[in-house]
Design a protein around this motif. Structure first.
Motif, PDB file in Angstrom:
ATOM      1  N   ALA A  30       0.118  13.926   8.796  1.00  9.73           N
ATOM      2  CA  ALA A  30      -0.792  13.233   7.877  1.00  9.73           C
ATOM      3  C   ALA A  30      -1.881  12.486   8.638  1.00  9.73           C
ATOM      4  N   PHE A  31      -1.663  12.257   9.938  1.00  5.78           N
ATOM      5  CA  PHE A  31      -2.684  11.589  10.742  1.00  5.78           C
ATOM      6  C   PHE A  31      -3.823  12.534  11.120  1.00  5.78           C
ATOM      7  N   TYR A  32      -3.673  13.842  10.826  1.00  5.88           N
ATOM      8  CA  TYR A  32      -4.754  14.806  11.026  1.00  5.88           C
ATOM      9  C   TYR A  32      -5.278  15.292   9.681  1.00  5.88           C
ATOM     10  N   GLY A  33      -5.388  14.384   8.737  1.00  9.30           N
ATOM     11  CA  GLY A  33      -5.928  14.723   7.427  1.00  9.30           C
ATOM     12  C   GLY A  33      -7.216  13.970   7.166  1.00  9.30           C
ATOM     13  N   ALA A  34      -7.655  14.031   5.919  1.00 13.55           N
ATOM     14  CA  ALA A  34      -8.867  13.327   5.513  1.00 13.55           C
ATOM     15  C   ALA A  34      -8.608  12.578   4.204  1.00 13.55           C
ATOM     16  N   PRO A  35      -9.048  11.315   4.124  1.00 20.40           N
ATOM     17  CA  PRO A  35      -9.697  10.543   5.195  1.00 20.40           C
ATOM     18  C   PRO A  35      -8.708  10.182   6.304  1.00 20.40           C
ATOM     19  N   ASP A  36      -9.231   9.527   7.335  1.00 24.31           N
ATOM     20  CA  ASP A  36      -8.456   9.198   8.532  1.00 24.31           C
ATOM     21  C   ASP A  36      -7.379   8.159   8.209  1.00 24.31           C
TER      22      ASP A  36
ATOM     23  N   GLY B  77      -1.121  -2.650  -5.240  1.00 21.03           N
ATOM     24  CA  GLY B  77      -1.537  -2.590  -3.840  1.00 21.03           C
ATOM     25  C   GLY B  77      -2.559  -1.486  -3.607  1.00 21.03           C
ATOM     26  N   ALA B  78      -3.063  -1.431  -2.374  1.00 22.46           N
ATOM     27  CA  ALA B  78      -4.016  -0.388  -1.998  1.00 22.46           C
ATOM     28  C   ALA B  78      -3.350   0.984  -2.095  1.00 22.46           C
ATOM     29  N   GLU B  79      -4.155   1.985  -2.387  1.00 23.57           N
ATOM     30  CA  GLU B  79      -3.636   3.349  -2.501  1.00 23.57           C
ATOM     31  C   GLU B  79      -4.622   4.320  -1.883  1.00 23.57           C
ATOM     32  N   LEU B  80      -4.092   5.355  -1.250  1.00 25.40           N
ATOM     33  CA  LEU B  80      -4.925   6.354  -0.598  1.00 25.40           C
ATOM     34  C   LEU B  80      -4.365   7.742  -0.848  1.00 25.40           C
ATOM     35  N   LEU B  81      -5.264   8.713  -1.046  1.00 23.69           N
ATOM     36  CA  LEU B  81      -4.909  10.127  -1.092  1.00 23.69           C
ATOM     37  C   LEU B  81      -5.414  10.761   0.195  1.00 23.69           C
ATOM     38  N   VAL B  82      -4.502  11.373   0.941  1.00 27.31           N
ATOM     39  CA  VAL B  82      -4.855  12.103   2.163  1.00 27.31           C
ATOM     40  C   VAL B  82      -4.573  13.574   1.924  1.00 27.31           C
ATOM     41  N   THR B  83      -5.527  14.425   2.259  1.00 34.91           N
ATOM     42  CA  THR B  83      -5.290  15.869   2.206  1.00 34.91           C
ATOM     43  C   THR B  83      -5.316  16.398   3.634  1.00 34.91           C
ATOM     44  N   LYS B  84      -4.482  17.414   3.870  1.00 30.38           N
ATOM     45  CA  LYS B  84      -4.357  17.954   5.222  1.00 30.38           C
ATOM     46  C   LYS B  84      -4.026  19.439   5.154  1.00 30.38           C
ATOM     47  N   SER B  85      -4.179  20.122   6.284  1.00 30.61           N
ATOM     48  CA  SER B  85      -3.807  21.538   6.353  1.00 30.61           C
ATOM     49  C   SER B  85      -2.930  21.812   7.568  1.00 30.61           C
ATOM     50  N   VAL B  86      -2.472  20.720   8.229  1.00 29.13           N
ATOM     51  CA  VAL B  86      -1.549  20.828   9.363  1.00 29.13           C
ATOM     52  C   VAL B  86      -0.351  19.932   9.071  1.00 29.13           C
ATOM     53  N   ASN B  87       0.565  19.797  10.041  1.00 31.79           N
ATOM     54  CA  ASN B  87       1.798  19.055   9.783  1.00 31.79           C
ATOM     55  C   ASN B  87       1.607  17.550   9.653  1.00 31.79           C
TER      56      ASN B  87
ATOM     57  N   PRO C 273       0.811  -1.219   0.000  1.00 35.15           N
ATOM     58  CA  PRO C 273       0.000   0.000   0.000  1.00 35.15           C
ATOM     59  C   PRO C 273       0.850   1.278   0.000  1.00 35.15           C
ATOM     60  N   VAL C 274       0.360   2.271  -0.720  1.00 39.60           N
ATOM     61  CA  VAL C 274       1.028   3.569  -0.801  1.00 39.60           C
ATOM     62  C   VAL C 274       0.015   4.666  -0.473  1.00 39.60           C
ATOM     63  N   VAL C 275       0.434   5.593   0.374  1.00 38.22           N
ATOM     64  CA  VAL C 275      -0.387   6.742   0.748  1.00 38.22           C
ATOM     65  C   VAL C 275       0.272   7.998   0.192  1.00 38.22           C
ATOM     66  N   PHE C 276      -0.471   8.755  -0.592  1.00 36.33           N
ATOM     67  CA  PHE C 276       0.017  10.033  -1.110  1.00 36.33           C
ATOM     68  C   PHE C 276      -0.656  11.144  -0.298  1.00 36.33           C
ATOM     69  N   VAL C 277       0.169  11.981   0.325  1.00 39.41           N
ATOM     70  CA  VAL C 277      -0.335  13.042   1.196  1.00 39.41           C
ATOM     71  C   VAL C 277      -0.109  14.386   0.518  1.00 39.41           C
ATOM     72  N   ARG C 278      -1.149  15.222   0.522  1.00 40.63           N
ATOM     73  CA  ARG C 278      -1.046  16.556  -0.082  1.00 40.63           C
ATOM     74  C   ARG C 278      -1.415  17.611   0.939  1.00 40.63           C
ATOM     75  N   HIS C 279      -0.557  18.625   1.048  1.00 40.34           N
ATOM     76  CA  HIS C 279      -0.824  19.725   1.968  1.00 40.34           C
ATOM     77  C   HIS C 279      -1.638  20.795   1.247  1.00 40.34           C
ATOM     78  N   ASP C 280      -2.850  21.034   1.727  1.00 41.42           N
ATOM     79  CA  ASP C 280      -3.719  22.081   1.189  1.00 41.42           C
ATOM     80  C   ASP C 280      -3.655  23.274   2.137  1.00 41.42           C
ATOM     81  N   SER C 281      -2.710  24.165   1.890  1.00 41.32           N
ATOM     82  CA  SER C 281      -2.488  25.273   2.819  1.00 41.32           C
ATOM     83  C   SER C 281      -3.647  26.270   2.782  1.00 41.32           C
ATOM     84  N   PRO C 282      -4.116  26.697   3.973  1.00 42.84           N
ATOM     85  CA  PRO C 282      -5.155  27.723   4.022  1.00 42.84           C
ATOM     86  C   PRO C 282      -4.582  29.140   3.905  1.00 42.84           C
TER      87      PRO C 282
END
Length: 198
Positions: free
Chosen positions: A98-104, A86-96, A49-58
């Motif tokens: 990735a565990f405080y992003g969406a989805p969980d 494998g499984a793949e997920l896109l997480v977007t966040k606005s803080v440091n 599995p691979v998780v791609f995290v993107r920071h969406d700055s406010p």
């Protein structure tokens, strides 16, 4: 080093906005992007599995703000999204973290049965380090691919400054010495991932 077949790679904030040197200043580790690409290839090539995290700055002036070109993933990352078995997920966040992003992220990792994560991305001492720290606090076995991260020179209180390489070394010492993560090199992770899958 043993990498489980369902260990997840968490690729943090590898976005075009970090190429804007006039905003961020000098960076370290010019090999980071090649190493990040190698890790994605290794994980996808072995069906992990691979998780791609993107920071969406406010922040309206941030190179990572939503609607601005810098918010997009760097080309080599975008080209790899959706390519693995494998499984793949896109997480977007606005803080440091990735565990405080969406989805969980924590819920998703538990859903795929992952107890190990490998962290790579930008910036070493900011979002990558914070994600690794939280992962360790949540009970994951965390591998931090130091040479698959980079950061920039920093300014702190009282006029203190540290160069990007000094900040990266401080992150490595804190994570490794503090028991948050095992700090490793890309080559070690790629080799271990291939050995387990073979």
């Amino acid at each position: 080093m043993e990498i489980a077949e369902n260990a997840a790679l968490v690729v943090v904030d590898v976005q075009k906005g970090f190429e804007e040197e006039e905003h961020w200043g000098p960076r370290n580790n010019p090999a980071a992007d090649d190493n990040i690409a190698a890790l994605i290839d290794a994980w996808q090539g072995t069906g992990r599995p691979v998780v791609f995290v993107r920071h969406d700055s406010p922040k309206p002036d941030s190179p990572l703000r939503v609607g601005y070109g810098g918010n997009e993933f760097k080309e080599y990352v975008e080209q790899r999204r959706g390519k693995g078995d494998g499984a793949e997920l896109l997480v977007t966040k606005s803080v440091n973290s990735a565990f405080y992003g969406a989805p969980d992220l924590d819920a998703w990792l538990k859903g795929v049965g992952a107890r190990q994560i490998a962290v790579a991305g930008i910036q070493t001492n900011m979002c990558a380090e914070t994600t690794a720290r939280m992962g360790g606090n949540l009970g994951y076995e965390v591998f931090f691919a130091l040479d698959a991260t980079y950061t920039f020179d920093g300014v702190g209180p009282w006029g203190w400054t540290l160069g990007a390489e000094e900040l990266a070394r401080a992150t490595a010492v804190t994570l490794h010495g503090g028991g948050f993560a095992r700090v490793v090199r890309t080559e070690e992770l790629v080799r271990a991932a291939g050995a387990v899958a073979a």
